[in-house]
Design an enzyme around this catalytic site. Sequence first.
Site, mmCIF file in Angstrom:
data_model
loop_
_atom_site.group_PDB
_atom_site.id
_atom_site.type_symbol
_atom_site.label_atom_id
_atom_site.label_comp_id
_atom_site.label_asym_id
_atom_site.label_seq_id
_atom_site.Cartn_x
_atom_site.Cartn_y
_atom_site.Cartn_z
ATOM 1 N N HIS A 261 2.983 -1.970 1.975
ATOM 2 C CA HIS A 261 3.485 -0.603 2.094
ATOM 3 C C HIS A 261 2.959 0.278 0.964
ATOM 4 O O HIS A 261 2.487 -0.213 -0.055
ATOM 5 C CB HIS A 261 5.019 -0.539 2.126
ATOM 6 C CG HIS A 261 5.697 -1.087 0.900
ATOM 7 N ND1 HIS A 261 6.048 -2.402 0.761
ATOM 8 C CD2 HIS A 261 6.097 -0.481 -0.250
ATOM 9 C CE1 HIS A 261 6.629 -2.589 -0.409
ATOM 10 N NE2 HIS A 261 6.677 -1.445 -1.053
ATOM 11 N N GLU B 168 2.764 -3.266 -6.726
ATOM 12 C CA GLU B 168 3.773 -4.281 -6.447
ATOM 13 C C GLU B 168 3.073 -5.401 -5.681
ATOM 14 O O GLU B 168 2.236 -5.121 -4.815
ATOM 15 C CB GLU B 168 4.881 -3.660 -5.583
ATOM 16 C CG GLU B 168 5.977 -4.620 -5.147
ATOM 17 C CD GLU B 168 7.044 -3.936 -4.274
ATOM 18 O OE1 GLU B 168 6.758 -2.891 -3.669
ATOM 19 O OE2 GLU B 168 8.169 -4.467 -4.222
#
Length: 134
Positions: A7, A130
């Site tokens: 994402h 991330e």
Amino acid sequence: MIGRLNHVAIVVPDLEAASAVYRNTLGAEVSEAVDEPDHGVTTVFITLPNTKIELLAPLGEDSPVAAFLERNPSGGMHHVCYEVEDIIAARDQIVAEGARVIGNGEPKIGAHGKPVLFLHPKDFCGTLVEIEQV
Ligand code: CO
């Protein structure tokens, strides 16, 4: 080592307005808002054919995205998330290469219930990264 883009996270000052932009202006599939008190954010997920967009708004007093919003009052891209098969092996390789993991280096359970780590933007082209074990 890294796999798919899981994402892109965008911090926004107004989740309802941002959801409307993605739903109406861009014609995307937009979820309801979900409070995540453990992470200090409220999230909206936007499902695209090949990845997801996460809209994040601060929740509570000491939200990790509050300072970002102060610096970027109209919102902005906050981080990208790459999938890895083995987060410990990934971390060890990243650290061995001289890059920094944020925090104590131990994975936390992220917003999707999977182990995640954040990597220092100064070591990754100015972008907060991330990694998530899938
Ligand atoms: Co994320």
